[in-house]
Design a protein around this motif. Structure first.
Motif, short mmCIF file in Angstrom:
data_model
loop_
_atom_site.label_atom_id
_atom_site.label_comp_id
_atom_site.label_asym_id
_atom_site.label_seq_id
_atom_site.Cartn_x
_atom_site.Cartn_y
_atom_site.Cartn_z
N PHE A 1 -76.19 45.51 -29.27
CA PHE A 1 -75.20 44.45 -29.48
C PHE A 1 -74.23 44.89 -30.57
CE2 PHE A 1 -73.46 41.17 -32.14
CZ PHE A 1 -72.71 40.47 -31.21
N TRP A 2 -72.96 44.79 -30.27
CA TRP A 2 -71.93 45.05 -31.29
C TRP A 2 -70.59 44.61 -30.74
CZ3 TRP A 2 -68.56 49.65 -31.13
CH2 TRP A 2 -68.77 50.46 -30.02
N GLN A 3 -69.54 44.84 -31.50
CA GLN A 3 -68.20 44.36 -31.16
C GLN A 3 -67.15 45.34 -31.68
OE1 GLN A 3 -68.79 40.83 -33.77
NE2 GLN A 3 -68.50 39.67 -31.89
N THR A 4 -65.94 45.20 -31.17
CA THR A 4 -64.83 46.00 -31.69
C THR A 4 -64.82 45.89 -33.22
OG1 THR A 4 -63.58 45.46 -29.70
CG2 THR A 4 -62.33 46.32 -31.57
N GLU A 5 -65.08 44.69 -33.71
CA GLU A 5 -64.99 44.42 -35.15
C GLU A 5 -66.12 45.04 -35.95
OE1 GLU A 5 -64.79 42.25 -32.70
OE2 GLU A 5 -63.15 40.84 -33.02
N THR A 6 -67.27 45.28 -35.34
CA THR A 6 -68.41 45.78 -36.12
C THR A 6 -68.39 47.30 -36.23
OG1 THR A 6 -69.96 45.95 -34.28
CG2 THR A 6 -69.86 43.82 -35.41
N GLY A 7 -67.55 47.96 -35.45
CA GLY A 7 -67.40 49.41 -35.53
C GLY A 7 -68.48 50.20 -34.82
N GLY A 8 -69.65 49.62 -34.70
CA GLY A 8 -70.76 50.29 -34.03
C GLY A 8 -71.90 49.30 -33.91
N HIS A 9 -73.04 49.80 -33.40
CA HIS A 9 -74.20 48.92 -33.18
C HIS A 9 -74.55 48.13 -34.43
CE1 HIS A 9 -75.45 52.58 -30.51
NE2 HIS A 9 -74.47 51.89 -29.97
N VAL A 10 -74.90 46.88 -34.27
CA VAL A 10 -75.44 46.13 -35.42
C VAL A 10 -76.82 45.53 -35.13
CG1 VAL A 10 -73.36 45.64 -36.78
CG2 VAL A 10 -73.90 44.17 -34.83
N ILE A 11 -77.02 45.04 -33.90
CA ILE A 11 -78.36 44.57 -33.54
C ILE A 11 -78.80 45.38 -32.33
CG2 ILE A 11 -79.80 42.58 -32.95
CD1 ILE A 11 -77.69 40.74 -34.07
N THR A 12 -79.86 46.13 -32.49
CA THR A 12 -80.27 47.03 -31.42
C THR A 12 -81.70 47.52 -31.64
OG1 THR A 12 -79.78 49.14 -30.31
CG2 THR A 12 -79.29 49.03 -32.65
N PRO A 13 -82.41 47.74 -30.55
CA PRO A 13 -83.72 48.38 -30.71
C PRO A 13 -83.55 49.83 -31.15
CG PRO A 13 -83.35 47.64 -28.42
CD PRO A 13 -82.06 47.49 -29.16
N LEU A 14 -84.59 50.40 -31.73
CA LEU A 14 -84.60 51.82 -32.07
C LEU A 14 -85.59 52.48 -31.12
CD1 LEU A 14 -84.79 51.25 -35.91
CD2 LEU A 14 -82.77 51.84 -34.54
N PRO A 15 -85.18 53.55 -30.45
CA PRO A 15 -86.00 54.07 -29.34
C PRO A 15 -87.41 54.48 -29.73
CG PRO A 15 -84.19 55.58 -29.91
CD PRO A 15 -83.93 54.31 -30.65
N GLY A 16 -87.58 54.95 -30.97
CA GLY A 16 -88.92 55.41 -31.37
C GLY A 16 -89.67 54.40 -32.21
#
Ligand code: WTA
Length: 694
Positions: free
Chosen positions: A457-472
């Protein structure tokens, strides 16, 4: 207030539900949608632990490692980000201060540090002996493959950067890029960054009017474009659209148009303004001293839709933004030297900025850049390319997944099972909520059950991922973007900014400034404050514009969709007001209201209710005018904004004070019978007419 509260979110007998209800009509607008989404999330009991083979070598390995980082950020927030900024980026002048909050909400990060984005994306890898490593595997629409090494990429970026300098472009000048998916597109972005020029990429599907609006707002001195683009076997114009845009008033800011010859098709030429890209770079040196800029120097402006008719120029920094691009490649995608990364997004959207132009190169990865579309020559194209290039990390949008599910149900030849996808180790999705069914299919059929699905989950405004699972690390729950990245203080709050308990839906906010956040709206600081740090929430919480709920068991986040007048159609952000303004600018149209309705493939579809000046058309005439209006919107904004449904009425449902009741239109668009209270409606009979109209 431009946003409405998600009252339908509050579940069961919670005390907040009552408080929401007092908010009045607007607060109930999305109730049905929210409730069903929440119910399906709360019923989701499938949990997928991270696979051992990914956990073993992961950048963040195991939940304890994640929690340790979270704790580090809590102990010393500024120190945490400063440590990472020093580790991830190479600075020409080290910064002495992390975060500056003195002029909040205009936050600054690492401001007295100096760096250059392209030095970080190119030179430092070459200096480390990786010049021969493939940076880009470009696959053209027709399947032709070209490989570009890091050494060559630096060469090309430097030549174009010198070319731009020869035209008088200098640090701080704006350059608009209106290009197809191409190596040249990435080169153009980085060439700007090399000399400190701020780029603004406009998606190649936007119309001349949209392009013009952005060129003028940004005050662009140069436009970089191509003669034509090729997608799905079709040739589409770009240069002629630039010509049209620049013929409109206010375009004289633009001094030069640089044209990349993609197809060699015939284009008109303005000798005093237009320059062939090839001619420009010929004879330029392949050495270009980078412009060392402050970490706060605007790397780019990217226009996106908001609640009003005018797109917002989201302004990003150089240091904080690049930190995020690099860091999330490592954290969310666990990228390694051996990986072949493929993000299918166009460079015209933020995903193509962070995960095509900057992220993969910042970490020295090998990536695929694809010119075409997922359905050409057939709907097996993605799987064919994954097989051919041995892609290991694949990142795409739920809309693409849903449409490919349909296609592979209909034709086994294009089913992922018909391809060898064993190279894949991590899958990602972005842009819109992914429904658990699509998640399960992606996980099982594309990932063979081995690959974590990273719902970012992220947005143009957040620049990159902000809420996301981590694969490991993160156990996955289909349909949930799980937990915030370490250092991201995300929360679900009520309409006064007060925290809600897990299980209660509300407004998604981020409580502390983070390095890659939007810095400003270009030319409009007031709008920046109002849109993202509204006084109603206390003025210090970043308002994402989405509703969310956290589950009771794990505190996992599920995104419920926008709470403002922004639609998400096939992962593209569209403002309802922009489409309405386009419709009413048509001479036939007296009034128009645009709402979204759920769509199986595109997530949301655009539904327009239109009142014509000449009265309500029916039958064939209605179909004909609807098609004319669709073509009109395509010309005004771009084909992506074409309404799927257009319904004609003699009027629109309005309150006695003349306000259009959009919640009723949303119900009508969905085909629901109206059960809401319509006692405040001036003209209740109109509901029947609009409900019937197709
Ligand atoms: C939506 C795209 C649910 C959300 C990167 C957000 C999502 C908007 C997700 C931003 C996700 C993006 N789950 N919804 N994983 N990712 N969204 O600016 O509504 O084009 O506010 O940025 O897309 O769209 P934008």
């Amino acid at each position: 207030v431009n946003w409405r509260l998600p009252s339908g979110c509050a579940t069961g007998s919670d005390p907040v539900a009552g408080r929401y209800a007092q908010g009045g009509a607007a607060f109930n607008s999305n109730k049905g949608q929210w409730m069903s989404a929440i119910e399906s999330t709360l019923q989701e009991h499938r949990v997928f632990p991270p696979p051992a083979h990914v956990v073993a070598g992961a950048a963040i390995s195991g939940m304890d490692a994640y929690l340790e980082l979270v704790a580090e950020a809590e102990r010393d927030y500024e120190g945490f980000w400063s440590r990472l900024a020093r580790e991830q980026l190479t600075w020409q002048t080290p910064f002495t201060k992390g975060l500056d909050e003195s002029n909040a909400p205009f936050y600054k990060w690492f401001e007295d540090g100096k760096l250059n984005a392209t030095y970080n994306c190119l030179d430092r890898h070459i200096e480390a002996g990786l010049g021969e490593r493939t940076a880009i595997i470009f696959e053209a629409d027709d399947g032709a493959v070209t490989r570009v090494s890091y050494g060559e990429l630096l060469d090309r970026v430097s030549r174009l950067a010198n070319g731009l300098r020869s035209l008088g472009v200098k640090a701080g000048d704006r350059v608009v890029i209106y290009m197809p998916m191409s190596v040249e597109g990435v080169v153009a972005m980085q060439a700007c960054a090399r000399i400190g020029a701020t780029h603004s990429v406009v998606f190649g599907g936007f119309s001349s009017k949209s392009l013009h609006e952005r060129v003028v707002d940004a005050g662009a001195m140069v436009v970089i474009t191509a003669d034509e683009q090729i997608r799905g076997g079709k040739t589409l114009p770009l240069k002629s659209i630039v010509d049209e845009a620049l013929a409109l008033e206010g375009s004289d800011v633009v001094k030069h148009v640089i044209v990349y010859r993609r197809t060699g098709g015939k284009v008109s030429w303005n000798e005093s303004r237009d320059i062939d890209l090839k001619t420009l770079v010929e004879g330029q040196s392949n050495v270009c001293e980078p412009e060392w800029v402050s970490a706060e120097h605007p790397l780019f402006i990217l226009y996106t839709s908001g609640s009003t008719g005018k797109p917002k120029g989201v302004q990003h920094s150089t240091g904080g933004y690049l930190l995020w691009a690099a860091l999330t490649m490592r954290w969310s995608f666990d990228i390694k030297a051996s990986d072949v990364f493929w993000c299918t997004a166009d460079i015209g959207w933020v995903t193509g900025h962070s995960y095509v132009a900057y992220g993969p190169t910042a970490v020295g990865a090998t990536q695929i850049v694809f010119e075409g579309v997922p359905t050409y020559p057939n709907a097996g194209r993605f799987w064919d390319m994954i097989q051919k290039h041995k892609v290991t990390v694949f990142y795409t949008a739920p809309t693409a997944i849903r449409s490919l599910i349909k296609a592979s149900d209909a034709d086994a030849k294009v089913h992922p099972r018909s391809f060898d996808l064993s190279s894949l180790r991590i899958l990602g999705t972005v842009g819109e909520p992914i429904n658990p069914e699509a998640w399960m299919w992606y996980h099982a059929e594309v990932g063979g059950g081995r690959c974590p699905v990273i719902d970012t989950f992220w947005q143009t405004e957040t620049g990159g991922h902000v809420i996301t699972p981590l694969p490991g690390a993160t156990p996955l729950v289909p349909g949930s973007c799980t937990l915030p990245l370490p250092g991201i203080i995300a929360a679900v709050v009520d309409e006064t900014g007060g925290d809600l308990v897990n299980g209660q839906g509300g407004i998604l906010v981020i409580k502390r400034p983070w390095p890659s956040m939007i810095r400003n709206i270009w030319n409009d600081p007031e709008r920046f404050k109002k849109s993202y740090f509204p006084e109603e929430l206390g003025g210090r919480l970043y308002l994402a514009g989405d509703g969310a709920v956290r589950d009771v068991d794990r505190g996992y986040f599920t995104i419920m969709g926008r709470i403002d007048d922004v639609l998400n159609v096939a992962g593209h952000r569209m403002g309802t007001m922009e489409i309405e303004s386009a419709l009413v600018s048509n001479p036939l149209v007296a009034e128009a209201a645009v709402v979204g309705r759920p769509d199986d493939t595109t997530g949301e579809a655009i539904c327009a209710f239109v009142v014509l000046k000449r009265g309500r058309p029916t039958g064939e005439e209605a179909t004909k005018i609807a098609n004319e209006l669709r073509a009109w919107v395509a010309k005004e904004i771009g084909p992506i904004a074409k309404p799927k449904d257009i319904r004609f009425g003699e009027n629109l449902p309005k309150t006695r004070s003349g306000k259009i009741m959009r919640r009723l239109l949303r119900s009508l668009a969905k085909g629901e019978t109206i059960t809401q209270d319509v006692s405040t409606l001036e003209n209740p009979a109109i509901l029947e007419q609009l409900g019937e109209a197709k």
